[in-house]
Scaffold this motif. Sequence first.
Motif, short mmCIF file in Angstrom:
data_model
loop_
_atom_site.label_atom_id
_atom_site.label_comp_id
_atom_site.label_asym_id
_atom_site.label_seq_id
_atom_site.Cartn_x
_atom_site.Cartn_y
_atom_site.Cartn_z
N ARG A 1 -4.08 31.90 -11.85
CA ARG A 1 -4.21 31.69 -10.74
C ARG A 1 -4.91 32.33 -10.20
O ARG A 1 -6.47 32.15 -9.72
CB ARG A 1 -2.83 31.08 -10.07
CG ARG A 1 -3.36 31.13 -8.37
CD ARG A 1 -2.08 30.65 -7.88
NE ARG A 1 -1.31 32.05 -7.48
CZ ARG A 1 -0.46 32.18 -8.31
NH1 ARG A 1 0.51 31.91 -8.81
NH2 ARG A 1 -0.08 33.64 -8.31
N SER B 1 -8.52 29.68 -9.63
CA SER B 1 -8.20 28.20 -9.01
C SER B 1 -8.95 28.87 -7.76
O SER B 1 -9.92 30.12 -7.69
CB SER B 1 -6.62 28.50 -8.55
OG SER B 1 -6.84 30.32 -7.59
N LYS B 2 -9.24 27.50 -7.13
CA LYS B 2 -9.58 27.82 -6.21
C LYS B 2 -8.92 27.60 -4.92
O LYS B 2 -7.96 27.24 -4.16
CB LYS B 2 -10.85 26.22 -5.50
CG LYS B 2 -12.39 26.62 -6.65
CD LYS B 2 -12.65 24.98 -6.29
CE LYS B 2 -14.76 25.19 -6.73
NZ LYS B 2 -14.34 24.76 -7.65
N GLY B 3 -9.39 28.74 -3.77
CA GLY B 3 -8.82 28.98 -2.41
C GLY B 3 -9.75 29.11 -1.36
O GLY B 3 -11.30 29.44 -1.99
N VAL B 4 -9.25 28.52 0.06
CA VAL B 4 -10.23 29.42 1.57
C VAL B 4 -10.72 30.88 1.41
O VAL B 4 -9.25 31.73 0.43
CB VAL B 4 -9.23 28.76 1.91
CG1 VAL B 4 -9.52 26.79 1.90
CG2 VAL B 4 -8.60 29.25 2.74
N GLY C 1 -10.92 34.03 -2.71
CA GLY C 1 -11.20 33.00 -2.67
C GLY C 1 -10.56 32.51 -3.83
O GLY C 1 -11.36 31.40 -4.42
N ARG C 2 -9.21 32.95 -3.73
CA ARG C 2 -8.72 32.56 -5.28
C ARG C 2 -7.22 31.71 -4.17
O ARG C 2 -6.87 33.14 -3.29
CB ARG C 2 -7.85 33.05 -6.01
CG ARG C 2 -9.26 33.75 -6.56
CD ARG C 2 -10.19 33.29 -7.85
NE ARG C 2 -10.92 33.18 -8.37
CZ ARG C 2 -12.11 32.50 -8.63
NH1 ARG C 2 -11.68 31.11 -8.63
NH2 ARG C 2 -13.09 33.08 -9.79
N GLN C 3 -5.89 31.03 -4.82
CA GLN C 3 -5.44 30.80 -3.96
C GLN C 3 -4.18 31.00 -4.33
O GLN C 3 -3.55 32.07 -5.46
CB GLN C 3 -4.92 29.27 -4.53
CG GLN C 3 -4.15 28.42 -3.53
CD GLN C 3 -2.40 28.19 -4.47
OE1 GLN C 3 -2.44 27.54 -5.55
NE2 GLN C 3 -1.67 26.92 -3.30
N THR D 1 -9.44 20.13 0.30
CA THR D 1 -9.65 19.68 -1.09
C THR D 1 -9.21 20.76 -1.96
O THR D 1 -9.24 20.26 -2.86
CB THR D 1 -10.86 18.99 -0.84
OG1 THR D 1 -11.67 19.99 0.45
CG2 THR D 1 -11.46 17.55 -0.29
N VAL D 2 -9.12 21.93 -1.22
CA VAL D 2 -9.23 23.23 -1.83
C VAL D 2 -7.49 23.76 -1.39
O VAL D 2 -7.37 23.02 0.23
CB VAL D 2 -10.03 24.60 -1.31
CG1 VAL D 2 -9.69 25.75 -1.45
CG2 VAL D 2 -11.55 24.22 -1.73
N HIS E 1 -3.73 27.97 0.96
CA HIS E 1 -2.46 29.17 0.19
C HIS E 1 -1.15 29.60 1.11
O HIS E 1 -1.09 28.73 2.00
CB HIS E 1 -3.09 30.92 1.24
CG HIS E 1 -4.20 31.30 0.57
ND1 HIS E 1 -4.95 31.83 -0.35
CD2 HIS E 1 -5.54 31.26 1.78
CE1 HIS E 1 -6.65 31.81 -0.58
NE2 HIS E 1 -6.62 31.55 0.87
#
Length: 686
Positions: free
Chosen positions: A229, A233-236, A275-277, A403-404, A407
């Motif tokens: 993760r 992962s992508k995160g806001v 920037g990761r979830q 979409t993203v 958290h």
Amino acid sequence: MGPQRADLLKKELGIFTFVDLLNHFPFRHVDRTKLNSISDITFTTEFAQVAGVLLSVELIGQRSGKRLVAQLKDKTGIIELTWFQGLNWVQKILQEGQSYLAFGRISFFNGQPQIIHPELELLVPGGMAAKEFLEPIYSTTEKLKARGLGGRHIGKLTQLLIGMLHEKDVTENLPEPLLKQLKLISRFKAYRQVHFPQTSAEYDDAVKRIKFEELFMAQLRMNLIRSSRHRFSKGVVFDKVGDLFNDFFKNHLPFGLTGAQKRVIKEIRTDTARGRQMNRLLQGDVGSGKTIVAVLIMLLAVDNNYQACLMAPTEILAQQHFQTISELLKGVNVQVALLTGSTKSAARKKILNELQEGPIKILIGTHALIEDAVQFNNLGIVIIDEQHRFGVAQRAKLWQKATVPPHVLVMTATPIPRTLAMTAYGDLDYSVIDEMPPGRQPITTVHRYESHRSKVMDFIRTEIDKGRQVYIIFPLIEESPKLDYENLVKGYENVKAYFPEPKYWISMVHGRQPGEQKEANMKRFVVHDTQIMVSTTVIEVGVNVPNASVMVIESAEKFGLSQLHQLRGRVGRGAEKSYCILLTGSKLGNDARERIRIMTETNNGFVIAEKDLELRGPGDIEGTRQSGALNFRLASIVQDRPLLEVARNIAAKLLEDDPDLISAENLRLKEFLHYQKGNVVWSKIS
Ligand code: ADP
Ligand code: MG
């Protein structure tokens, strides 16, 4: 093995394959590698194996007392062998004057050692007297026994299987250097020795190896999920601390943050800026100040142009959060809304609209939040309060709203022991508020017997007359809601007799009431319309009535430790000195006595959680996930804590050096994790 017995083995013990059979470990061994001299047998001897000559065989006694008694003599003395069943058959095969090897549990009769229903073997001259191995004893079931698959027979199957196996059949899955470093025996050897050790030291080596493997593989798997993760992962991104946060922090924060609160906020900030979830568990005992952390983090989200939502498990909690947070954010320019099951449809429509359009930045609510109709404009973080009421599936549902994925911060007031957190929640990141806000008066907890009820009631009266409020809690008897209810009503009548209207008013809340009535009754207590709340454990989660200073728990022996602690957390929230009174019957079991003792000795939720784990074992601890993470065959997170720590540290270090497990020596780990069922990790990574 024939199909019928094979079927039974599947049904009764879940043994389908050779691997399953190998993993059906014996629960103990008996040592038949040595011979005992008869004269060495004492009252403390549990089992003995003796070799000697059969002297006499006699049928004695009448009817039900009828038994077969034989004397076995070695150089040092005589022992009696006794049978109560199968007398005719045994009598036929016993030959006086022959040498036998006898094994069994020792008992004493008229001061003489005897073995009842011994295992008996003819001793052939020059043959081996003792066994090569410690003999394994396996668990089995009555049904299996009836079909000739007793513990001993299972041992025979296992022995046969192990005889067929070679080193290459039980492939090593731990890296060589690790085996050396920890002085662990090979996997093949471990499996052989856990079943058929020659000495108890061999058995211990096998157990150590298998336990380590279990703990280590679990740690690796959890770590991989977490690190994948972190990496993929992508995160806001919440990378700026903006006006709202700063304004609130400088001008509106009603108190200085504790060191623990500051640290936790920093951990979350770092995590959400990458920037990761984020998927984080925040633990803090009741009253440790989680709400303000949530508020600051939500402001952080809004500063970064995202929306935030906070979910509570009950309507009344959501309302309380809304009030507290609206009050805190009064001077701050941010729009906060409350959405629950009872939000009227016109208001709901407006809220839904403004959520989707964007002006509502912070949404507080209950489960109603995750209804499909709720669409956010750009949800950045979800904070879940009092986590154990929410299932994992519900969480996943929220993620689909952006979409993203937003958290996720799960806040829990049920302290989870460190070992449990490491194993059951090892895939989450983890923050702890381990410090209480200053100036709290510790809650005084006492144990009183029911026979002292009237004194307890007198005490309550003095508190109420000082203007305080009181909780009186009755246990839930899960098997019988009807009995519960009767119990509660009886309790209520009893309390009412001590505290008659109109001087005193009582709220009663229980699980059978319709939701609205429950809420209404709670509310009366919250706004101090009533001085006493009589309730089953439905109030366990989170209501905040700072004016309540006494918690009386009826039949306290019926509650678990964590539950008692949660209940106690309802008082001690204001400036007043608070009390928790544990009422019990006069007869207490050992465990109950221990629980009560711990409660009266400490207010520390983490100490209590550890004790709870010790007393109950991990399976029953609240908040434990059904993740299979705790399904160890040999390892125990209570007893093997040091080994768990070692496994965890090594797993972390190993993944730091080789995050994809691609080095030659680690490849076998990767292959093993692939091979294991529920191969989540790698599908997530790829
Ligand atoms: P919980 O962790 O149980 O949710 P709350 O957030 O409700 O705890 O906080 C409990 C009480 O402590 C609240 O009244 C809150 O205002 C107060 N509080 C929280 N943090 C601090 C602090 N750093 N200093 C003083 N009081 C605090
Ligand atoms: Mg709270």
